[in-house]
Enzyme design. Sequence first.
Site, mmCIF file in Angstrom:
data_model
loop_
_atom_site.group_PDB
_atom_site.id
_atom_site.type_symbol
_atom_site.label_atom_id
_atom_site.label_comp_id
_atom_site.label_asym_id
_atom_site.label_seq_id
_atom_site.Cartn_x
_atom_site.Cartn_y
_atom_site.Cartn_z
ATOM 1 N N SER A 96 0.853 -1.199 0.000
ATOM 2 C CA SER A 96 0.000 0.000 0.000
ATOM 3 C C SER A 96 0.885 1.244 0.000
ATOM 4 O O SER A 96 2.079 1.174 0.328
ATOM 5 C CB SER A 96 -0.852 -0.035 1.275
ATOM 6 O OG SER A 96 -1.369 1.239 1.569
ATOM 7 N N TYR A 118 -2.404 -0.172 10.247
ATOM 8 C CA TYR A 118 -2.429 -0.559 8.824
ATOM 9 C C TYR A 118 -1.128 -0.141 8.141
ATOM 10 O O TYR A 118 -0.544 -0.902 7.368
ATOM 11 C CB TYR A 118 -3.640 0.090 8.157
ATOM 12 C CG TYR A 118 -3.867 -0.300 6.711
ATOM 13 C CD1 TYR A 118 -4.131 -1.624 6.361
ATOM 14 C CD2 TYR A 118 -3.838 0.657 5.698
ATOM 15 C CE1 TYR A 118 -4.356 -1.981 5.032
ATOM 16 C CE2 TYR A 118 -4.063 0.311 4.373
ATOM 17 C CZ TYR A 118 -4.323 -1.004 4.045
ATOM 18 O OH TYR A 118 -4.540 -1.354 2.727
HETATM 19 P P1 NAD Z 1 -12.103 -5.607 -0.094
HETATM 20 O O1 NAD Z 1 -12.633 -5.304 1.265
HETATM 21 O O2 NAD Z 1 -12.980 -5.385 -1.275
HETATM 22 O O3 NAD Z 1 -11.541 -7.100 -0.137
HETATM 23 C C1 NAD Z 1 -10.907 -7.727 0.937
HETATM 24 C C2 NAD Z 1 -11.368 -9.186 0.955
HETATM 25 O O4 NAD Z 1 -10.595 -9.882 1.948
HETATM 26 C C3 NAD Z 1 -12.845 -9.346 1.334
HETATM 27 O O5 NAD Z 1 -13.509 -10.140 0.379
HETATM 28 C C4 NAD Z 1 -12.797 -10.037 2.702
HETATM 29 O O6 NAD Z 1 -13.873 -10.943 2.912
HETATM 30 C C5 NAD Z 1 -11.461 -10.772 2.618
HETATM 31 N N1 NAD Z 1 -10.933 -11.084 3.943
HETATM 32 C C6 NAD Z 1 -10.923 -10.284 5.040
HETATM 33 N N2 NAD Z 1 -10.388 -10.922 6.077
HETATM 34 C C7 NAD Z 1 -10.046 -12.160 5.635
HETATM 35 C C8 NAD Z 1 -9.449 -13.288 6.249
HETATM 36 N N3 NAD Z 1 -9.105 -13.280 7.545
HETATM 37 N N4 NAD Z 1 -9.239 -14.385 5.499
HETATM 38 C C9 NAD Z 1 -9.593 -14.424 4.186
HETATM 39 N N5 NAD Z 1 -10.176 -13.385 3.551
HETATM 40 C C10 NAD Z 1 -10.389 -12.263 4.275
HETATM 41 O O7 NAD Z 1 -10.782 -4.716 -0.198
HETATM 42 P P2 NAD Z 1 -9.755 -4.432 -1.367
HETATM 43 O O8 NAD Z 1 -9.561 -2.964 -1.374
HETATM 44 O O9 NAD Z 1 -10.127 -5.126 -2.623
HETATM 45 O O10 NAD Z 1 -8.437 -5.078 -0.714
HETATM 46 C C11 NAD Z 1 -7.591 -6.023 -1.339
HETATM 47 C C12 NAD Z 1 -6.165 -5.766 -0.873
HETATM 48 O O11 NAD Z 1 -5.686 -4.540 -1.422
HETATM 49 C C13 NAD Z 1 -5.999 -5.636 0.646
HETATM 50 O O12 NAD Z 1 -4.804 -6.263 1.047
HETATM 51 C C14 NAD Z 1 -5.884 -4.137 0.848
HETATM 52 O O13 NAD Z 1 -5.207 -3.828 2.049
HETATM 53 C C15 NAD Z 1 -5.105 -3.769 -0.386
HETATM 54 N N6 NAD Z 1 -5.130 -2.354 -0.784
HETATM 55 C C16 NAD Z 1 -6.278 -1.742 -1.142
HETATM 56 C C17 NAD Z 1 -6.235 -0.418 -1.545
HETATM 57 C C18 NAD Z 1 -7.471 0.322 -1.989
HETATM 58 O O14 NAD Z 1 -7.362 1.503 -2.343
HETATM 59 N N7 NAD Z 1 -8.630 -0.300 -1.992
HETATM 60 C C19 NAD Z 1 -5.023 0.279 -1.567
HETATM 61 C C20 NAD Z 1 -3.867 -0.377 -1.188
HETATM 62 C C21 NAD Z 1 -3.923 -1.698 -0.803
#
Ligand code: NAD
Length: 286
Positions: A169, A182
């Site tokens: 991130s 985080y």
């Molecule tokens: P999201 O909330 O849409 O998806 C996260 C998924 O992880 C969900 O489906 C949830 O059910 C699953 N999850 C949560 N806890 C879990 C566990 N213990 N075991 C298995 N699955 C679990 O979020 P996203 O934004 O698509 O996130 C995906 C990745 O990208 C994450 O690692 C997030 O930190 C990272 N990220 C997102 C952004 C952004 O702008 N959205 C930016 C940087 C990094």
Amino acid sequence: MNLPFKIDLHGKVAVVTGAGGVICSNFAKALGACGAKVAVLDLNKKSADLVAQEITEAGGQAVGVEANVLEVASLKGARQIVRDQLGLCDILINGAGGNHPKGTTSKEYLDSKDLAAGEQEGLVTFFDLDPQGIEFVFNLNFLGTLLPTQVFLKDMVGKKDGVILNISSMNAFTPLTKIPAYSGAKAAVSNFTQWLAVHLSKVDVRVNAIAPGFFVTNQNRNMLFNADGSTTERAAKILNATPMGRFGECEELTGTLLWLVDHKASGFVNGVVVPVDGGFSAYSGV
Ligand code: NAD
């Protein structure tokens, strides 16, 4: 689905954690569209099944698997299902992760007036941060990357061209205000990506990470938008700090995913964290 380009993943098994979510469901679909057999892992079985169904309906092969990235027994059960239904893992995408209000301060800066005033509704200062909340966020992102790697890497050792891709991130480069847990956890994910790349360099497994900028997904929607659809003050700050002046679209991560997964394209790329961020990490704010 629309791919920027195609790579050939026929004969490969890809395991994607958090693949019921917004970013990693796109990853799972892209890998499926390139011919990989995809294990769609998520804590939420329903969303995992839906994504697997979409991949299958588009002509690919996929299975939805309930798995908690924080529980080794659950991951081992998932590995058995993947082995039985798809085969041994070649590609692991560690996508599960996110922030939680329990690891978040309510204000950007510590204010001595707040401390003097004592407890106030909705106020969470640095001193109020709950160790269990910090632990939850830290574990979800860091241990939630390490444990699936321990479990699925066993399938890759002894095969050719293994790939692990972690999700870091912007917080890993410079922490955002309010979210120390985080930020620390994602910094740990970037650091672990480098450590693991070195550690696995003799067993033909490459390890890299993508560091997305800001993409609207389930975990940050409430932080970015008010109930009436207008952007929050925090979202406005993010957009001001993103030279391209907009949020990313999930499809804009696909090219980097496919590049890092394809041995022909990135066979000598190992231990890097690639920002896909509209310039956020390059901008000093001035
Ligand atoms: P999201 O909330 O849409 O998806 C996260 C998924 O992880 C969900 O489906 C949830 O059910 C699953 N999850 C949560 N806890 C879990 C566990 N213990 N075991 C298995 N699955 C679990 O979020 P996203 O934004 O698509 O996130 C995906 C990745 O990208 C994450 O690692 C997030 O930190 C990272 N990220 C997102 C952004 C952004 O702008 N959205 C930016 C940087 C990094």
